[in-house]
Write an enzyme that holds these catalytic residues in place. Sequence first.
Site, PDB file in Angstrom:
ATOM      1  N   HIS A  67       0.840  -1.208   0.000  1.00  0.00           N
ATOM      2  CA  HIS A  67       0.000   0.000   0.000  1.00  0.00           C
ATOM      3  C   HIS A  67       0.871   1.253   0.000  1.00  0.00           C
ATOM      4  O   HIS A  67       2.091   1.169   0.068  1.00  0.00           O
ATOM      5  CB  HIS A  67      -0.992  -0.006   1.174  1.00  0.00           C
ATOM      6  CG  HIS A  67      -0.366   0.022   2.531  1.00  0.00           C
ATOM      7  ND1 HIS A  67       0.310  -1.052   3.075  1.00  0.00           N
ATOM      8  CD2 HIS A  67      -0.320   0.988   3.493  1.00  0.00           C
ATOM      9  CE1 HIS A  67       0.739  -0.749   4.287  1.00  0.00           C
ATOM     10  NE2 HIS A  67       0.375   0.482   4.551  1.00  0.00           N
ATOM     11  N   HIS A  69       1.386   3.832   2.082  1.00  0.00           N
ATOM     12  CA  HIS A  69       2.029   4.473   3.245  1.00  0.00           C
ATOM     13  C   HIS A  69       3.551   4.415   3.100  1.00  0.00           C
ATOM     14  O   HIS A  69       4.097   3.424   2.638  1.00  0.00           O
ATOM     15  CB  HIS A  69       1.591   3.811   4.549  1.00  0.00           C
ATOM     16  CG  HIS A  69       0.271   4.321   5.045  1.00  0.00           C
ATOM     17  ND1 HIS A  69      -0.539   3.621   5.906  1.00  0.00           N
ATOM     18  CD2 HIS A  69      -0.388   5.487   4.802  1.00  0.00           C
ATOM     19  CE1 HIS A  69      -1.629   4.332   6.163  1.00  0.00           C
ATOM     20  NE2 HIS A  69      -1.558   5.461   5.515  1.00  0.00           N
ATOM     21  N   ASP A  71       5.991   4.063   5.096  1.00  0.00           N
ATOM     22  CA  ASP A  71       6.778   3.019   5.764  1.00  0.00           C
ATOM     23  C   ASP A  71       6.723   1.708   4.986  1.00  0.00           C
ATOM     24  O   ASP A  71       7.393   0.739   5.317  1.00  0.00           O
ATOM     25  CB  ASP A  71       6.329   2.820   7.224  1.00  0.00           C
ATOM     26  CG  ASP A  71       4.847   2.507   7.373  1.00  0.00           C
ATOM     27  OD1 ASP A  71       4.053   2.954   6.531  1.00  0.00           O
ATOM     28  OD2 ASP A  71       4.472   1.820   8.343  1.00  0.00           O
ATOM     29  N   HIS A  72       5.951   1.708   3.879  1.00  0.00           N
ATOM     30  CA  HIS A  72       5.876   0.527   3.014  1.00  0.00           C
ATOM     31  C   HIS A  72       6.371   0.790   1.586  1.00  0.00           C
ATOM     32  O   HIS A  72       6.668  -0.151   0.858  1.00  0.00           O
ATOM     33  CB  HIS A  72       4.438  -0.011   2.980  1.00  0.00           C
ATOM     34  CG  HIS A  72       4.034  -0.633   4.273  1.00  0.00           C
ATOM     35  ND1 HIS A  72       4.041  -1.991   4.489  1.00  0.00           N
ATOM     36  CD2 HIS A  72       3.647  -0.075   5.450  1.00  0.00           C
ATOM     37  CE1 HIS A  72       3.672  -2.240   5.738  1.00  0.00           C
ATOM     38  NE2 HIS A  72       3.431  -1.093   6.339  1.00  0.00           N
ATOM     39  N   HIS A 156      -7.734  -1.135   5.449  1.00  0.00           N
ATOM     40  CA  HIS A 156      -6.640  -0.274   5.916  1.00  0.00           C
ATOM     41  C   HIS A 156      -6.622   1.102   5.247  1.00  0.00           C
ATOM     42  O   HIS A 156      -6.945   2.095   5.866  1.00  0.00           O
ATOM     43  CB  HIS A 156      -5.290  -0.965   5.765  1.00  0.00           C
ATOM     44  CG  HIS A 156      -4.147  -0.181   6.315  1.00  0.00           C
ATOM     45  ND1 HIS A 156      -4.095   0.236   7.633  1.00  0.00           N
ATOM     46  CD2 HIS A 156      -3.018   0.291   5.730  1.00  0.00           C
ATOM     47  CE1 HIS A 156      -2.990   0.922   7.823  1.00  0.00           C
ATOM     48  NE2 HIS A 156      -2.318   0.978   6.699  1.00  0.00           N
ATOM     49  N   GLU A 202       1.791  -8.129   9.008  1.00  0.00           N
ATOM     50  CA  GLU A 202       2.053  -6.940   9.822  1.00  0.00           C
ATOM     51  C   GLU A 202       1.397  -7.172  11.183  1.00  0.00           C
ATOM     52  O   GLU A 202       0.286  -7.691  11.253  1.00  0.00           O
ATOM     53  CB  GLU A 202       1.431  -5.724   9.135  1.00  0.00           C
ATOM     54  CG  GLU A 202       1.600  -4.424   9.873  1.00  0.00           C
ATOM     55  CD  GLU A 202       2.860  -3.675   9.477  1.00  0.00           C
ATOM     56  OE1 GLU A 202       3.212  -2.736  10.190  1.00  0.00           O
ATOM     57  OE2 GLU A 202       3.479  -4.028   8.478  1.00  0.00           O
TER      58      GLU A 202
END
Length: 345
Positions: A67, A69, A71-72, A156, A202
């Site tokens: 996705h 975000h 941090d990904h 999410h 996760e």
Amino acid sequence: MPELKVTPLGAGQDVGRSCILLNMGGKNIMLDCGMHMGYNDERRFPDFSYISDGPLTPFIDCVIISHFHLDHCGALPFMSEMVGYTGPIYMTHPTKAIAPILLEDMRKVSVEKKGDQNFFTSQMIKDCMKKVIAVTLHQSVMVDNDIEIKAYYAGHVLGAAMFWIKVGSQSVVYTGDYNMTPDRHLGAAWIDKCRPDLLISESTYATTIRDSKRCREKDFLKKVHECVDRGGKVLIPVFALGRAQELCILLETYWERMNLKAPIYFALGLTEKANNYYKMFITWTNQKIRKTFVQRNMFDFKHIKAFDRQFIDNPGPMVVFATPGMLHAGLSLQIFKNGLPTKIT
């Protein structure tokens, strides 16, 4: 059975910098390529030297991004354009549309405001996104003759996906962030019945027993209401997409029901673009939003207005949504420092 090897290059025992190297059936697959928002040095990106001291193309068969975000996906342009990777990168259509906007926003803050060195450029983001192959949910994609992948709805945020990966007789499911309960704007995660040899998930809140969502929301609204009643200011640090829309719908509905007059501001340059993406990818939202959308855009808020920096010192009550969600920099931190009775620097 062939050996399955999993090497976390980030996020192994940490929140942020999600990047997992999966070796199965002689194939190397990179799952996510995130950055750590808490560091400004080389620790912000995964340690790619573990794979190679030069370009990564000969050593990686494909990259899968769950996705948008950061941090990904925040290290993706660094990996492809600066370290060197020309192979396939897979993500869903909404992720492909939204990720470059968040990457550019973060680049501006890091380079133009903080003066960070050794960072990717706007052109690198564009060149990186040209390598991306967008996938549709439940579409079986053959990466090569041996690797098959399939994306499933993860909830999410808009476009978030879990991926089923198969090489030979072995299969792995990788989740990234997912949500098993539907919320105000997205549905719940769903996957076909399958028996993977390995599940990589996760688990940021995995061991936390939380109150019911209804209780948390009731408590949140009560605290906000009490604060504005006393003439106070409420700062809600959020990420521009996902939780922000969820909380906006919650406050908008509450303000309408309680007939409250205190202004609510949304201090995010990305809002307009974000809402356009919700219109564009309406099939990714939940059923209620899809139904409402026929009559009106659920994200056109009556009580929530754009924030201007000069409002920081405005007297009287207000509610402000501001990025970033971690309160480590940017406008949310500035508003926080400014609003304290004793100023901190």
